[in-house]
Design a protein around this motif. Structure first.
Motif, PDB file in Angstrom:
ATOM      1  N   ASP B  91       0.812  -1.207   0.000  1.00  0.00           N
ATOM      2  CA  ASP B  91       0.000   0.000   0.000  1.00  0.00           C
ATOM      3  C   ASP B  91       0.851   1.264   0.000  1.00  0.00           C
ATOM      4  O   ASP B  91       1.848   1.361   0.706  1.00  0.00           O
ATOM      5  N   CYS B  92       0.411   2.222  -0.787  1.00  0.00           N
ATOM      6  CA  CYS B  92       1.049   3.540  -0.828  1.00  0.00           C
ATOM      7  C   CYS B  92       0.738   4.268   0.477  1.00  0.00           C
ATOM      8  O   CYS B  92      -0.397   4.224   0.964  1.00  0.00           O
ATOM      9  N   VAL B  93       1.722   4.949   1.033  1.00  0.00           N
ATOM     10  CA  VAL B  93       1.529   5.625   2.313  1.00  0.00           C
ATOM     11  C   VAL B  93       0.539   6.781   2.176  1.00  0.00           C
ATOM     12  O   VAL B  93      -0.129   7.150   3.143  1.00  0.00           O
ATOM     13  N   LEU B  94       0.407   7.335   0.969  1.00  0.00           N
ATOM     14  CA  LEU B  94      -0.569   8.409   0.749  1.00  0.00           C
ATOM     15  C   LEU B  94      -1.902   7.876   0.210  1.00  0.00           C
ATOM     16  O   LEU B  94      -2.801   8.639  -0.102  1.00  0.00           O
ATOM     17  N   GLY B  95      -1.980   6.552   0.062  1.00  0.00           N
ATOM     18  CA  GLY B  95      -3.246   5.943  -0.330  1.00  0.00           C
ATOM     19  C   GLY B  95      -3.493   5.867  -1.827  1.00  0.00           C
ATOM     20  O   GLY B  95      -4.600   5.541  -2.245  1.00  0.00           O
ATOM     21  N   LEU B  96      -2.480   6.155  -2.639  1.00  0.00           N
ATOM     22  CA  LEU B  96      -2.686   6.090  -4.089  1.00  0.00           C
ATOM     23  C   LEU B  96      -2.822   4.640  -4.537  1.00  0.00           C
ATOM     24  O   LEU B  96      -2.131   3.756  -4.043  1.00  0.00           O
ATOM     25  N   LYS B  97      -3.688   4.441  -5.493  1.00  0.00           N
ATOM     26  CA  LYS B  97      -3.895   3.079  -5.993  1.00  0.00           C
ATOM     27  C   LYS B  97      -2.676   2.628  -6.796  1.00  0.00           C
ATOM     28  O   LYS B  97      -2.258   1.486  -6.717  1.00  0.00           O
ATOM     29  N   VAL B  98      -2.120   3.545  -7.564  1.00  0.00           N
ATOM     30  CA  VAL B  98      -0.905   3.216  -8.297  1.00  0.00           C
ATOM     31  C   VAL B  98       0.244   4.085  -7.782  1.00  0.00           C
ATOM     32  O   VAL B  98       0.159   5.312  -7.803  1.00  0.00           O
ATOM     33  N   CYS B  99       1.251   3.419  -7.266  1.00  0.00           N
ATOM     34  CA  CYS B  99       2.426   4.105  -6.712  1.00  0.00           C
ATOM     35  C   CYS B  99       3.569   3.117  -6.704  1.00  0.00           C
ATOM     36  O   CYS B  99       3.580   2.174  -5.924  1.00  0.00           O
ATOM     37  N   VAL B 103       6.004   5.168 -11.280  1.00  0.00           N
ATOM     38  CA  VAL B 103       4.999   6.228 -11.090  1.00  0.00           C
ATOM     39  C   VAL B 103       4.821   6.443  -9.589  1.00  0.00           C
ATOM     40  O   VAL B 103       3.911   5.894  -8.990  1.00  0.00           O
ATOM     41  N   PRO B 104       5.708   7.203  -8.991  1.00  0.00           N
ATOM     42  CA  PRO B 104       5.725   7.308  -7.526  1.00  0.00           C
ATOM     43  C   PRO B 104       4.950   8.499  -6.984  1.00  0.00           C
ATOM     44  O   PRO B 104       4.834   9.527  -7.653  1.00  0.00           O
ATOM     45  N   CYS B 105       4.462   8.372  -5.774  1.00  0.00           N
ATOM     46  CA  CYS B 105       3.954   9.519  -5.033  1.00  0.00           C
ATOM     47  C   CYS B 105       5.184  10.226  -4.432  1.00  0.00           C
ATOM     48  O   CYS B 105       6.266   9.655  -4.401  1.00  0.00           O
ATOM     49  N   PRO B 106       4.999  11.448  -3.962  1.00  0.00           N
ATOM     50  CA  PRO B 106       6.174  12.192  -3.468  1.00  0.00           C
ATOM     51  C   PRO B 106       6.810  11.594  -2.210  1.00  0.00           C
ATOM     52  O   PRO B 106       7.904  12.016  -1.822  1.00  0.00           O
ATOM     53  N   MET B 107       6.161  10.619  -1.600  1.00  0.00           N
ATOM     54  CA  MET B 107       6.740   9.982  -0.415  1.00  0.00           C
ATOM     55  C   MET B 107       7.327   8.608  -0.745  1.00  0.00           C
ATOM     56  O   MET B 107       7.941   7.977   0.116  1.00  0.00           O
TER      57      MET B 107
END
Lengths: 156, 156
Positions: B91-99, B103-107
């Motif tokens: 699971d993405c720490v920011l809750g994004l479905k795709v991370c 294709v990363p989230c900033p965290m």
DNA sequence: TGGCATTAAGATAAAAACATCCTGTATGAT
DNA sequence: ATCATACAGGATGTTTTTATCTTAATGCCA
């Protein structure tokens, strides 16, 4: 899941706001749209962040939300403490009400250093760093990359 | 909270069972009492662990639950995967479905190593280690130290 | 002042997690 | 066989989290 949905919305919203020109009021509606978050729920979250003194809110026409002064210095820990409550970093991994160095659960010793790292990370990550990353275009803030990117483009 | 209440019950129950003499059937009722957990709910959790092949169950008089062969080698990760579902470590720490790396989230970059450490910890902790710790008397498995201790004492 | 746009706040709803209840089924003992 | 015991499984209830709806309060602007 380490952070609740509510906290995730809060963090996303604040990072988004930090990508926008400072001092300009931002509408809940626009934030929600950019994040793909439920607007009415996000409104509650933003309200809560106001009470936590991370945001200012202004009612009426030309109203909206604004990051507090020094808003870019806000850390993820500050946000999480508001939305998850104090002591969310102190919870025992096995769920015991009392678990500390003196009276530990069998995982306490092994879990503690990781917990510390999580705390350190949350304390080190600021809206400044994160919003800069997002503005670089290399990092996505929501599951709607096109929507967000266009939103950013239209403002800067 | 990193682990759900259900997972916490599961881990506690299995550690408790590992403190008991191997091969002897253990009653749900006794586990629940030792942990201060709701018996009917714990029953569901144990049922689930049976389906996950960590436990055997026996009905009728002289029935109860038994750790699977090599039960002491069970890891916390095996347990968590059963109770939280696969991919709870992804699971993405920011809750994004795709991370992901592409294709990363900033965290993503900062969070990934910590997530790896959590995974490693859960994979390294076995019922053997943990039950031994509990049996040493230096670590508590529940918020009912007296109840648990007396339970352990009565069995050896 | 009146109208409109915006947040505030409380009530309500929906979904998920947590917990209980009741009946069925298997099994050992009498 | 019958009974008592213990798990299995489905239905139900409760609580918490997430989400929506409605009305009020506020402030800009004409």
């Amino acid at each position: 899941m380490i952070l609740s949905r509510t906290t995730q919305y809060a963090i996303q919203a604040l990072i988004y706001m930090a990508t926008q020109p400072r001092g300009v009021k931002i509408l809940n509606r626009n934030i929600a749209e950019s994040l793909g978050a439920p607007p009415t729920y996000l409104a509650k979250v933003l309200q809560n962040l106001c009470r936590g003194n991370l945001l200012y809110s202004y009612r009426g026409k030309q109203g909206g939300f604004c990051l507090q002064e020094d808003g870019e210095k806000i850390t993820l820990m500050q946000i999480a403490v508001i939305t998850e409550g104090h002591g969310f970093t102190k919870d025992c991994v096995l769920g015991l009400k009392v678990c500390n160095d003196a009276v530990p659960c069998p995982m306490h010793k092994q879990w503690h250093p990781i917990k510390q790292e999580i705390v350190k990370l949350l304390e080190n990550q600021t809206l400044d760093t994160l919003s800069t990353a997002v503005m670089s275009g290399k990092y996505q803030l929501a599951d709607l990359p096109t929507a967000l990117m266009s939103g950013l483009k239209s403002h800067g």
